[in-house]
Design an enzyme around this catalytic site. Sequence first.
Site, PDB file in Angstrom:
ATOM      1  N   GLU A  47      36.929  33.289  52.472  1.00  0.00           N
ATOM      2  CA  GLU A  47      35.612  33.107  51.844  1.00  0.00           C
ATOM      3  C   GLU A  47      34.938  31.877  52.425  1.00  0.00           C
ATOM      4  O   GLU A  47      35.572  30.834  52.620  1.00  0.00           O
ATOM      5  CB  GLU A  47      35.765  32.955  50.325  1.00  0.00           C
ATOM      6  CG  GLU A  47      34.430  32.702  49.601  1.00  0.00           C
ATOM      7  CD  GLU A  47      34.545  32.836  48.084  1.00  0.00           C
ATOM      8  OE1 GLU A  47      35.174  33.801  47.625  1.00  0.00           O
ATOM      9  OE2 GLU A  47      34.015  31.961  47.373  1.00  0.00           O
TER      10      GLU A  47
ATOM     11  N   THR B   6      35.234  42.354  36.514  1.00  0.00           N
ATOM     12  CA  THR B   6      34.805  42.143  35.126  1.00  0.00           C
ATOM     13  C   THR B   6      34.569  43.465  34.396  1.00  0.00           C
ATOM     14  O   THR B   6      34.962  43.625  33.236  1.00  0.00           O
ATOM     15  CB  THR B   6      33.522  41.286  35.113  1.00  0.00           C
ATOM     16  OG1 THR B   6      33.811  40.050  35.758  1.00  0.00           O
ATOM     17  CG2 THR B   6      33.041  41.025  33.702  1.00  0.00           C
TER      18      THR B   6
ATOM     19  N   ASP C 112      43.706  38.952  45.197  1.00  0.00           N
ATOM     20  CA  ASP C 112      42.331  38.450  45.120  1.00  0.00           C
ATOM     21  C   ASP C 112      42.325  36.932  44.871  1.00  0.00           C
ATOM     22  O   ASP C 112      43.108  36.434  44.047  1.00  0.00           O
ATOM     23  CB  ASP C 112      41.637  39.183  43.956  1.00  0.00           C
ATOM     24  CG  ASP C 112      40.126  39.091  44.003  1.00  0.00           C
ATOM     25  OD1 ASP C 112      39.574  38.790  45.076  1.00  0.00           O
ATOM     26  OD2 ASP C 112      39.491  39.344  42.954  1.00  0.00           O
TER      27      ASP C 112
ATOM     28  N   THR D 242      30.276  43.706  39.505  1.00  0.00           N
ATOM     29  CA  THR D 242      29.925  44.099  38.137  1.00  0.00           C
ATOM     30  C   THR D 242      28.490  43.726  37.791  1.00  0.00           C
ATOM     31  O   THR D 242      28.117  42.558  37.923  1.00  0.00           O
ATOM     32  CB  THR D 242      30.875  43.405  37.129  1.00  0.00           C
ATOM     33  OG1 THR D 242      32.198  43.837  37.385  1.00  0.00           O
ATOM     34  CG2 THR D 242      30.495  43.740  35.687  1.00  0.00           C
TER      35      THR D 242
ATOM     36  N   VAL E 256      35.130  44.774  42.170  1.00  0.00           N
ATOM     37  CA  VAL E 256      34.725  45.067  40.791  1.00  0.00           C
ATOM     38  C   VAL E 256      35.889  44.666  39.881  1.00  0.00           C
ATOM     39  O   VAL E 256      36.947  45.291  39.904  1.00  0.00           O
ATOM     40  CB  VAL E 256      34.407  46.561  40.614  1.00  0.00           C
ATOM     41  CG1 VAL E 256      34.004  46.848  39.177  1.00  0.00           C
ATOM     42  CG2 VAL E 256      33.303  46.990  41.590  1.00  0.00           C
TER      43      VAL E 256
ATOM     44  N   ASP F 294      41.616  31.884  49.432  1.00  0.00           N
ATOM     45  CA  ASP F 294      40.314  31.326  49.056  1.00  0.00           C
ATOM     46  C   ASP F 294      40.389  29.804  49.087  1.00  0.00           C
ATOM     47  O   ASP F 294      40.770  29.167  48.106  1.00  0.00           O
ATOM     48  CB  ASP F 294      39.906  31.826  47.675  1.00  0.00           C
ATOM     49  CG  ASP F 294      38.551  31.283  47.245  1.00  0.00           C
ATOM     50  OD1 ASP F 294      37.975  30.468  48.007  1.00  0.00           O
ATOM     51  OD2 ASP F 294      38.079  31.655  46.154  1.00  0.00           O
TER      52      ASP F 294
ATOM     53  N   HIS G 232      31.539  40.005  46.660  1.00  0.00           N
ATOM     54  CA  HIS G 232      32.190  39.693  45.384  1.00  0.00           C
ATOM     55  C   HIS G 232      31.167  39.839  44.253  1.00  0.00           C
ATOM     56  O   HIS G 232      29.967  39.849  44.495  1.00  0.00           O
ATOM     57  CB  HIS G 232      32.750  38.268  45.415  1.00  0.00           C
ATOM     58  CG  HIS G 232      34.018  38.178  46.221  1.00  0.00           C
ATOM     59  ND1 HIS G 232      35.217  37.830  45.670  1.00  0.00           N
ATOM     60  CD2 HIS G 232      34.264  38.436  47.530  1.00  0.00           C
ATOM     61  CE1 HIS G 232      36.152  37.850  46.604  1.00  0.00           C
ATOM     62  NE2 HIS G 232      35.596  38.215  47.752  1.00  0.00           N
TER      63      HIS G 232
ATOM     64  N   HIS H 156      30.629  36.013  39.915  1.00  0.00           N
ATOM     65  CA  HIS H 156      31.698  36.597  39.096  1.00  0.00           C
ATOM     66  C   HIS H 156      31.269  36.615  37.628  1.00  0.00           C
ATOM     67  O   HIS H 156      30.478  35.791  37.206  1.00  0.00           O
ATOM     68  CB  HIS H 156      32.976  35.771  39.249  1.00  0.00           C
ATOM     69  CG  HIS H 156      33.539  35.770  40.634  1.00  0.00           C
ATOM     70  ND1 HIS H 156      33.804  34.620  41.334  1.00  0.00           N
ATOM     71  CD2 HIS H 156      33.857  36.801  41.448  1.00  0.00           C
ATOM     72  CE1 HIS H 156      34.298  34.944  42.524  1.00  0.00           C
ATOM     73  NE2 HIS H 156      34.334  36.249  42.620  1.00  0.00           N
ATOM     74  N   GLY H 157      31.839  37.534  36.866  1.00  0.00           N
ATOM     75  CA  GLY H 157      31.529  37.605  35.441  1.00  0.00           C
ATOM     76  C   GLY H 157      30.365  38.539  35.182  1.00  0.00           C
ATOM     77  O   GLY H 157      30.140  39.495  35.916  1.00  0.00           O
TER      78      GLY H 157
END
Length: 291
Positions: A135, A240, A82, A218, A238, A104, A215, A181-182
Amino acid sequence: MPAASALAMLRAASDGGYAVGAFNVTGLPQMQAVVEAAVQRRSPLIIQTSVSPSRSVGPGLFTAMYRCLAREAPVPICLHLDHCTDVGWCITCADAGYTNLMIDASREPLPENIRQTRAVCDYAHAAGDVTVEGELGTVAGAEDQAAVVGDAVRLCDPESAVEFVQASGVDLLAPAIGTAHGVYVTPDPEIDFDRLARIRTALAAHGLATPLVIHGGTGLPARTVRRLIELGGAKFNVSTELKHVLIDTTRRYVEEHPSEYDPGRIDRAVKEATTAAVMGWMDLLGCSGRA
Ligand SMILES: [Zn+2]
């Protein structure tokens, strides 16, 4: 089953109107847990590692664990790297036996993103059945050691997406559409659904059936996930959530068993909680029963 092609797995998902979950793991108990979920749900599976764990555990050890578990499982399973920003490390992981790679270079200008993505594709495709994800635009939030905030967040332009896919030869496209993300700061994050639809339409107009990767899975509401699948989201990342499951379960177990010193029991608690979380995702994504 032997190593699976992510491209074939995700084309089948796109055609079938479902998506495949890609779950980040940092070690063996989590890897065993996500495989157990796939076996119980008869689901295709993509296991992912971020770059940091791939460097600390080592790609050889990760691929050995993956091959051992995948061979015994009655469902197709891929191993994906990833968000790798280093072409050389992508190649090292391909050589070690990762079946998919994400290069990326999304923070670079488009020509440089194309150049780096092309380099990984050339190597991966010559090496065999290795699938490459790229990406375009930048996904907000923190992933591994990289953080994208404020003005650095750029969404994916549909015409550039066509140019990027055609010029790089990339197999899977992760377009930035507003997911992050997060942990989302709002329960209903603002996603540019229309942009995803326009990207898919633009690709199709040029004869490209590139599976699209979402992406920041979560915390997305279930209805948002379903809508993203309708619009072409074929792979959902998935990460986080599984970190929180691991750490929260470990903390709770230790607090509830203060005099116990058996790491195997902590691993078992983490595995059970992780398997349950992943099965929930498989049901939501519609990949349960597809393998
Ligand atoms: Zn990501």
